[in-house]
Design a protein around this motif. Structure first.
Motif, PDB file in Angstrom:
ATOM      1  N   ALA A   1       1.586  -6.965   6.216  1.00  0.00           N
ATOM      2  CA  ALA A   1       1.721  -5.593   5.744  1.00  0.00           C
ATOM      3  C   ALA A   1       0.753  -4.692   6.492  1.00  0.00           C
ATOM      4  O   ALA A   1      -0.446  -4.691   6.217  1.00  0.00           O
ATOM      5  N   ARG A   2       1.268  -3.991   7.459  1.00  0.00           N
ATOM      6  CA  ARG A   2       0.518  -2.957   8.161  1.00  0.00           C
ATOM      7  C   ARG A   2       1.458  -1.767   8.279  1.00  0.00           C
ATOM      8  O   ARG A   2       2.426  -1.820   9.018  1.00  0.00           O
TER       9      ARG A   2
ATOM     10  N   LEU B   1      -1.817   2.328   7.049  1.00  0.00           N
ATOM     11  CA  LEU B   1      -2.284   1.684   5.827  1.00  0.00           C
ATOM     12  C   LEU B   1      -2.323   0.174   6.059  1.00  0.00           C
ATOM     13  O   LEU B   1      -1.293  -0.443   6.333  1.00  0.00           O
ATOM     14  N   VAL B   2      -3.509  -0.406   5.950  1.00  0.00           N
ATOM     15  CA  VAL B   2      -3.647  -1.854   6.127  1.00  0.00           C
ATOM     16  C   VAL B   2      -4.331  -2.421   4.888  1.00  0.00           C
ATOM     17  O   VAL B   2      -5.545  -2.246   4.712  1.00  0.00           O
ATOM     18  N   PRO B   3      -3.570  -3.075   4.003  1.00  0.00           N
ATOM     19  CA  PRO B   3      -4.210  -3.728   2.853  1.00  0.00           C
ATOM     20  C   PRO B   3      -5.238  -4.737   3.333  1.00  0.00           C
ATOM     21  O   PRO B   3      -4.951  -5.551   4.205  1.00  0.00           O
TER      22      PRO B   3
ATOM     23  N   PRO C   1       5.481  12.960   2.198  1.00  0.00           N
ATOM     24  CA  PRO C   1       5.888  11.751   2.921  1.00  0.00           C
ATOM     25  C   PRO C   1       7.355  11.805   3.337  1.00  0.00           C
ATOM     26  O   PRO C   1       8.205  12.279   2.581  1.00  0.00           O
ATOM     27  N   VAL C   2       7.623  11.311   4.550  1.00  0.00           N
ATOM     28  CA  VAL C   2       8.990  11.307   5.068  1.00  0.00           C
ATOM     29  C   VAL C   2       9.461   9.888   5.372  1.00  0.00           C
ATOM     30  O   VAL C   2      10.499   9.450   4.877  1.00  0.00           O
ATOM     31  N   LEU C   3       8.703   9.163   6.202  1.00  0.00           N
ATOM     32  CA  LEU C   3       9.095   7.818   6.621  1.00  0.00           C
ATOM     33  C   LEU C   3       8.041   6.799   6.230  1.00  0.00           C
ATOM     34  O   LEU C   3       6.850   7.094   6.189  1.00  0.00           O
ATOM     35  N   ALA C   4       8.490   5.575   5.992  1.00  0.00           N
ATOM     36  CA  ALA C   4       7.582   4.440   5.801  1.00  0.00           C
ATOM     37  C   ALA C   4       8.051   3.319   6.707  1.00  0.00           C
ATOM     38  O   ALA C   4       9.249   3.073   6.854  1.00  0.00           O
ATOM     39  N   TYR C   5       7.071   2.633   7.325  1.00  0.00           N
ATOM     40  CA  TYR C   5       7.416   1.586   8.290  1.00  0.00           C
ATOM     41  C   TYR C   5       6.324   0.522   8.285  1.00  0.00           C
ATOM     42  O   TYR C   5       5.141   0.835   8.242  1.00  0.00           O
ATOM     43  N   ASN C   6       6.736  -0.744   8.291  1.00  0.00           N
ATOM     44  CA  ASN C   6       5.802  -1.864   8.387  1.00  0.00           C
ATOM     45  C   ASN C   6       5.849  -2.375   9.817  1.00  0.00           C
ATOM     46  O   ASN C   6       6.860  -2.918  10.260  1.00  0.00           O
TER      47      ASN C   6
END
Length: 219
Positions: free
Chosen positions: A61-62, A49-51, A72-77
């Motif tokens: 923010a990428r 996801l790239v705003p 969904p399990v993990l989120a990472y920037n």
């Protein structure tokens, strides 16, 4: 895919997942479209996801959001090396987003999904990124029972903390003392004299809504 260059000295966990098979690449105005698609097909894989505003303004923010059976399990920037809820907060900016959706063999994500510090509640992405209550409920319904229990445990811990008036009062008092010490160092004592904390109504009125609003979707 690795979110942090080797040897950068970062103490944050680094998310490493295989490249995967590209299923979809779009610019969308609503991340809920991607979340719904992943859930509908029971995807095990991830989305990048790239705003678009970060591309124009050199923002930080990428994101990578992983899925297991569509949940969904993990989120990472990958720019800031933030993970979990912090990463979602950094990604919760106005769209559109450049989104790529990848399928990955379950074994390819097994090691990454063991990193609890990067985990998010099953419905967090739907709430934080899409502001979609129906999608959040659908995601919770699809989530394994143990994932929901983990989320409930976190909620209970937060509730217990908020209910501990003595602890909160002690934190507030410490914050006041530190503020006065700092003001004294800067010669700003008079600025703090007679200051008052906002009451509950004022505090609620000052709180912003950081949710992302939806819009037309490029399908």
């Amino acid at each position: 895919m690795s979110g942090s260059p080797e040897g950068d000295g970062s103490a944050s966990p680094t998310l490493t997942v295989p490249r995967g098979t590209l299923l979809r690449s779009r610019v969308v105005s609503d991340v809920g479209t991607t979340l719904s698609r992943a859930l509908d097909r029971g995807l095990t894989g991830y989305a990048t996801l790239v705003p678009q505003e970060t591309l124009l303004l050199s923002g930080k923010a990428r994101g990578v959001l992983t899925f297991e059976d569509g949940v969904p399990v993990l989120a990472y920037n990958t720019v800031t090396d933030s993970g979990g809820p912090d990463a979602l907060a950094e990604l919760a900016v106005p769209g559109p987003y450049r989104v790529e959706l990848y399928a990955v063999d379950r074994s390819g994500l097994a090691a990454a999904h063991e990193e609890e510090s990067l985990r998010v509640a099953p419905d967090a992405a739907a709430t934080e990124l899409a502001d979609d209550a129906d999608l959040a409920e659908w995601t919770r319904d699809a989530a394994p029972g143990e994932r929901l229990r983990d989320g409930d445990d976190e909620d209970d811990a937060v509730a217990a903390f908020l209910a501990d008036d003595d602890r909160i009062d002690a934190i507030r008092e410490q914050a006041r003392a530190e503020a006065r010490d700092r003001a004294a160092e800067w010669g700003l004592d008079d600025a703090l004299d007679g200051s008052a904390e906002p009451d509950g109504d004022d505090a609620d009125a000052a709180a912003g809504d950081g949710a992302v609003s939806g819009g037309a979707v490029d399908r």
